[in-house]
Design a protein around this motif. Structure first.
Motif, mmCIF file in Angstrom:
data_model
loop_
_atom_site.group_PDB
_atom_site.id
_atom_site.type_symbol
_atom_site.label_atom_id
_atom_site.label_comp_id
_atom_site.label_asym_id
_atom_site.label_seq_id
_atom_site.Cartn_x
_atom_site.Cartn_y
_atom_site.Cartn_z
ATOM 1 N N ALA A 32 -7.258 33.587 61.338
ATOM 2 C CA ALA A 32 -8.296 33.100 62.254
ATOM 3 C C ALA A 32 -8.003 33.545 63.690
ATOM 4 O O ALA A 32 -8.912 33.974 64.415
ATOM 5 N N LYS A 33 -6.737 33.496 64.099
ATOM 6 C CA LYS A 33 -6.374 33.928 65.450
ATOM 7 C C LYS A 33 -6.574 35.435 65.620
ATOM 8 O O LYS A 33 -7.051 35.885 66.664
ATOM 9 N N ALA A 65 -10.267 36.056 65.947
ATOM 10 C CA ALA A 65 -10.743 35.570 67.247
ATOM 11 C C ALA A 65 -10.301 36.491 68.381
ATOM 12 O O ALA A 65 -11.038 36.696 69.351
ATOM 13 N N ARG A 66 -9.102 37.057 68.263
ATOM 14 C CA ARG A 66 -8.579 37.955 69.308
ATOM 15 C C ARG A 66 -9.068 39.398 69.115
ATOM 16 O O ARG A 66 -8.700 40.281 69.874
ATOM 17 N N GLU A 67 -9.822 39.625 68.049
ATOM 18 C CA GLU A 67 -10.364 40.949 67.723
ATOM 19 C C GLU A 67 -9.262 41.991 67.567
ATOM 20 O O GLU A 67 -9.397 43.145 67.970
ATOM 21 N N ASP A 94 -13.488 32.394 55.780
ATOM 22 C CA ASP A 94 -12.646 31.193 55.830
ATOM 23 C C ASP A 94 -12.148 30.745 54.463
ATOM 24 O O ASP A 94 -11.281 29.865 54.382
ATOM 25 N N THR A 104 -0.391 35.292 67.687
ATOM 26 C CA THR A 104 -1.093 35.215 66.403
ATOM 27 C C THR A 104 -0.166 34.734 65.295
ATOM 28 O O THR A 104 -0.565 33.952 64.435
#
Length: 142
Positions: free
Chosen positions: A80-81, A84-86, A115, A134
Motif C-alpha cells: 500500500a505504501k 501510494a508513493r508511486e 487490496d 515503505t
C-alpha cells in the motif's frame, strides 16, 4: 602512488520483501521473478562482465539489492505504501505458484483487486528514503 577510487554510492535503493513462511525454493523463485521486473528499468543495468580470458557475461543490475522478510500484514502495508508513493513495484501472489507461464501469471493478478492480493513478495525501486519508509519494520531475510 595510485589513487583509491571513491566508493560508489547510490541515491536509489532496490528492496525485495518476501513473506517469511515461504519454502526456500519459493523464496528463491519469487526473488528471481521480482528482480526481473525491477531489471526492466534499463538505467539500472550496468555494463557487461568479462573475465581475464575475454569471455563475456551478461550485465547485471548495478546496485545492491536488499532482501527482507515479513508477515502477510507487513507485505500488505508495504504494498500500500509503495503504491501510494508511486514507486516502481513488482508483485508476486500465491496464485502464481500454480501457473506455469507469464500469461497465466498476469491473469492471476488481474483477477484480484489490489487490496485483496495474496502477496508473497514485492520488489520496489526508488529513492532510498522512500524505500526505507515503505519497508519500515521488516527485517533482513535469514
Amino acid at each position: 602512488m595510485a589513487e583509491t577510487p571513491e566508493p560508489i554510492r547510490f541515491d536509489t535503493k532496490i528492496a525485495v520483501l518476501l513473506r517469511h513462511d515461504l519454502a526456500s525454493w519459493q523464496a528463491l523463485n519469487v526473488t528471481g521473478f521480482l528482480v526481473s521486473g525491477i531489471a526492466t528499468d534499463k538505467d539500472l543495468i550496468g555494463d557487461a562482465y568479462e573475465d581475464a580470458d575475454g569471455t563475456e557475461y551478461l550485465p547485471m543490475i548495478r546496485q545492491p539489492i536488499v532482501v527482507l522478510a515479513g508477515d502477510a500484514e507487513q507485505l500488505r502495508a508495504a504494498h500500500a505504501k509503495a503504491v501510494a508513493r508511486e514507486l516502481p513495484t513488482a508483485v508476486y501472489t500465491s496464485e502464481m505458484f500454480a501457473t506455469g507461464n507469464d500469461r497465466d501469471n498476469r491473469a492471476a493478478v488481474r483477477a484480484v483487486r489490489r487490496d485483496d492480493l495474496d502477496l508473497v513478495g514485492i520488489a520496489v525501486h526508488g529513492p532510498k528514503n522512500a524505500v526505507d519508509k515503505t519497508f519500515k519494520g521488516a527485517g533482513l531475510h535469514p
